[in-house]
Design an enzyme around this catalytic site. Structure first.
Site, PDB file in Angstrom:
ATOM      1  N   ARG A  28       5.127  -6.189   1.587  1.00  0.00           N
ATOM      2  CA  ARG A  28       5.434  -5.090   0.660  1.00  0.00           C
ATOM      3  C   ARG A  28       4.325  -4.870  -0.374  1.00  0.00           C
ATOM      4  O   ARG A  28       4.596  -4.483  -1.507  1.00  0.00           O
ATOM      5  CB  ARG A  28       6.757  -5.336  -0.072  1.00  0.00           C
ATOM      6  CG  ARG A  28       7.972  -5.263   0.805  1.00  0.00           C
ATOM      7  CD  ARG A  28       8.385  -3.810   1.031  1.00  0.00           C
ATOM      8  NE  ARG A  28       9.587  -3.707   1.827  1.00  0.00           N
ATOM      9  CZ  ARG A  28      10.815  -3.610   1.321  1.00  0.00           C
ATOM     10  NH1 ARG A  28      10.997  -3.571   0.029  1.00  0.00           N
ATOM     11  NH2 ARG A  28      11.845  -3.516   2.102  1.00  0.00           N
ATOM     12  N   ARG A  32       6.410  -0.305  -5.246  1.00  0.00           N
ATOM     13  CA  ARG A  32       6.699   0.216  -6.589  1.00  0.00           C
ATOM     14  C   ARG A  32       6.049  -0.539  -7.734  1.00  0.00           C
ATOM     15  O   ARG A  32       6.014  -0.048  -8.850  1.00  0.00           O
ATOM     16  CB  ARG A  32       8.216   0.243  -6.793  1.00  0.00           C
ATOM     17  CG  ARG A  32       8.883   1.351  -6.008  1.00  0.00           C
ATOM     18  CD  ARG A  32      10.371   1.139  -5.920  1.00  0.00           C
ATOM     19  NE  ARG A  32      10.643  -0.051  -5.130  1.00  0.00           N
ATOM     20  CZ  ARG A  32      11.844  -0.398  -4.675  1.00  0.00           C
ATOM     21  NH1 ARG A  32      12.889   0.342  -4.968  1.00  0.00           N
ATOM     22  NH2 ARG A  32      12.006  -1.483  -3.956  1.00  0.00           N
ATOM     23  N   ARG A  41       4.568   8.433  -4.328  1.00  0.00           N
ATOM     24  CA  ARG A  41       5.984   8.428  -3.938  1.00  0.00           C
ATOM     25  C   ARG A  41       6.705   9.635  -4.538  1.00  0.00           C
ATOM     26  O   ARG A  41       7.510  10.283  -3.880  1.00  0.00           O
ATOM     27  CB  ARG A  41       6.589   7.109  -4.406  1.00  0.00           C
ATOM     28  CG  ARG A  41       8.065   6.941  -4.300  1.00  0.00           C
ATOM     29  CD  ARG A  41       8.478   6.605  -2.877  1.00  0.00           C
ATOM     30  NE  ARG A  41       9.899   6.304  -2.837  1.00  0.00           N
ATOM     31  CZ  ARG A  41      10.844   7.222  -2.904  1.00  0.00           C
ATOM     32  NH1 ARG A  41      10.526   8.486  -2.991  1.00  0.00           N
ATOM     33  NH2 ARG A  41      12.114   6.884  -2.878  1.00  0.00           N
ATOM     34  N   ASP A  78       8.651   1.917   7.575  1.00  0.00           N
ATOM     35  CA  ASP A  78       9.822   1.068   7.352  1.00  0.00           C
ATOM     36  C   ASP A  78      10.391   0.658   8.703  1.00  0.00           C
ATOM     37  O   ASP A  78      10.228   1.380   9.699  1.00  0.00           O
ATOM     38  CB  ASP A  78      10.895   1.802   6.541  1.00  0.00           C
ATOM     39  CG  ASP A  78      11.903   0.825   5.972  1.00  0.00           C
ATOM     40  OD1 ASP A  78      11.640   0.254   4.899  1.00  0.00           O
ATOM     41  OD2 ASP A  78      12.949   0.588   6.618  1.00  0.00           O
ATOM     42  N   TYR A 154      21.680  -3.613  10.062  1.00  0.00           N
ATOM     43  CA  TYR A 154      21.736  -2.354   9.291  1.00  0.00           C
ATOM     44  C   TYR A 154      22.452  -1.261  10.076  1.00  0.00           C
ATOM     45  O   TYR A 154      23.185  -0.455   9.518  1.00  0.00           O
ATOM     46  CB  TYR A 154      20.325  -1.885   8.913  1.00  0.00           C
ATOM     47  CG  TYR A 154      19.678  -2.766   7.871  1.00  0.00           C
ATOM     48  CD1 TYR A 154      19.995  -2.634   6.514  1.00  0.00           C
ATOM     49  CD2 TYR A 154      18.760  -3.750   8.229  1.00  0.00           C
ATOM     50  CE1 TYR A 154      19.420  -3.457   5.555  1.00  0.00           C
ATOM     51  CE2 TYR A 154      18.172  -4.577   7.274  1.00  0.00           C
ATOM     52  CZ  TYR A 154      18.505  -4.426   5.947  1.00  0.00           C
ATOM     53  OH  TYR A 154      17.939  -5.245   5.001  1.00  0.00           O
TER      54      TYR A 154
END
Ligand code: CP3
Length: 350
Positions: A28, A32, A41, A78, A154
């Site tokens: 990652r 952010r 973003r 992703d 998921y």
């Protein structure tokens, strides 16, 4: 040890070599905690539209390389683009995470495609081409996918859950339907990785983030066996393809993972004992890891101590420095700089 200029240190480790300085990248690493990521973003709108915008996705892939000079760039995308390309609706809710139409019952599987829609993933392959052209050859370029078990957690729950109870229940209650789902994901993931390699990544990582919640027999059945098949299928089409496996939380089950999955290196989470990693794992395969993301966030003496312990244990063999899971969004940039400087200084050199 002689080190050929121009060859990526990370790829040399994947070939089984020990390097004088441990290559480093962070899971990652585009994200952010970087102001330049947050700016792009915002410009992109939704998270998925950033993943599917080749120009912007290439830009955020390269941002951490420019700022920190990491030894690898990881494709910005992703793992959940695969369920999306199998026809499942996927969205990301701001501040909460992914939301999918849950596959609560076996009948719901009939709504999925049997084969991955590469057309839907064309922007990802285009991103790879753009990054490839801008990346220096000493920096390795990594593609990735989610492992079938982790994707299934998921897809069945429709969101993240702490212990993946919905997918575990589904696997116990409907083993035939669950086998069909895993089989579709094996085919889809293998063909997705092949396309990434053909588009220009140097190596790929298979993220099995939720491997740790399964008991040993279930772990072999739903993590080891499917990942083993993916590796074989990818190498069947791309001979010699370099593959890293990351079965997070596997603990001592890492041994059965290495027995059944012919990865070139194994990623370790921060809970793995360093003596076990050195004596039982690194003797068999190069290892990658495993700093606690919270030690990086904390910084200072705790960070230095944890980094030194990892280098002391693992830098004597083929080793890639990484976190034991993704970097946390509130991690100070200065701590990342301190980490890189310390890793490049090498083990116990004063
Ligand atoms: O820098 C990189 O590592 C490359 C990009 C990358 C992302 N996700 C970007 C991302 C990679 C390799 C992933 C993998 C991924 N995605 C995993 C496996 C690794 C892991 O972290 O366990 C999983 C389980 C996912 C699914 C996912 N994506 C979740 C659960 C979330 C929400 C949690 C969160 O951190 O927000 C995401 C969103 C996501 N994927 C973000 C990023 C940068 C944050 C979204 C944003 O920027 O708004």
């Amino acid at each position: 040890m002689s080190e050929t200029p121009g060859t990526s240190p990370l790829l040399r480790v994947l070939a089984g070599q020990r390097t004088t300085m441990s290559p480093i990248w962070l899971m990652r690493q585009a994200g952010r905690y970087l102001p330049e990521y947050r700016a792009v973003r915002e410009q992109a709108g939704s998270f998925l539209s950033l993943c599917f915008n080749p120009k912007l996705a290439a830009e955020v892939t390269l941002q951490p390389i420019r700022r920190f000079g990491f030894d690898a760039a990881i494709l910005f995308s992703d793992i959940l683009v695969v369920p999306h390309a199998l026809g499942q609706q996927v969205t990301f809710v701001e501040g909460e995470g992914p939301r999918l139409e849950a596959l609560a019952q076996p009948e719901a599987l009939s709504g999925l495609r049997d084969e991955i829609d590469h057309g839907a993933l064309e922007p990802v392959y285009e991103t790879i081409g753009l990054v490839r052209r801008q990346l220096p050859s000493v920096v390795a370029f990594l593609g990735f996918c989610g492992a079938p078990w982790t994707l299934a957690t998921y897809m069945i729950a429709g969101c993240g859950t702490p212990d993946q109870a919905p997918a575990r229940m589904f696997a116990y209650s409907y083993p035939e339907a669950f086998t069909r789902l895993i089989d579709v994901l094996v085919e889809a993931s293998a063909s997705y990785l092949v396309r990434q390699l053909q588009a220009g990544v140097d190596a790929v990582q298979i993220f099995d983030t939720w491997a740790g919640v399964l008991p040993p027999d279930e772990f072999r059945r739903w993590c080891v066996e499917p990942c083993g098949r993916i590796v074989a299928k990818v190498r069947g089409q791309v001979p010699g393809a370099k593959i890293i496996g990351f079965p997070r939380g596997a603990g001592t089950k890492l041994l059965s993972y290495l027995d059944g999955v012919a990865v070139d290196a194994v990623g370790l989470d921060w809970m793995v004992d360093l003596g076990f990693a050195r004596d039982a794992l690194q003797t068999r395969r190069p290892v990658q890891g495993n700093l606690d993301p919270l030690a990086l966030r904390a910084g200072g003496a705790a960070l230095d101590r944890e980094v030194d312990a990892i280098l002391e244990a693992l830098a004597g063999g083929p080793f890639i420095f990484n976190l034991g899971h993704g970097i946390l969004p509130d991690t100070p940039i200065a701590h990342v700089e301190r980490l890189i400087a310390r890793v490049r200084r090498g083990p116990a050199s004063g």
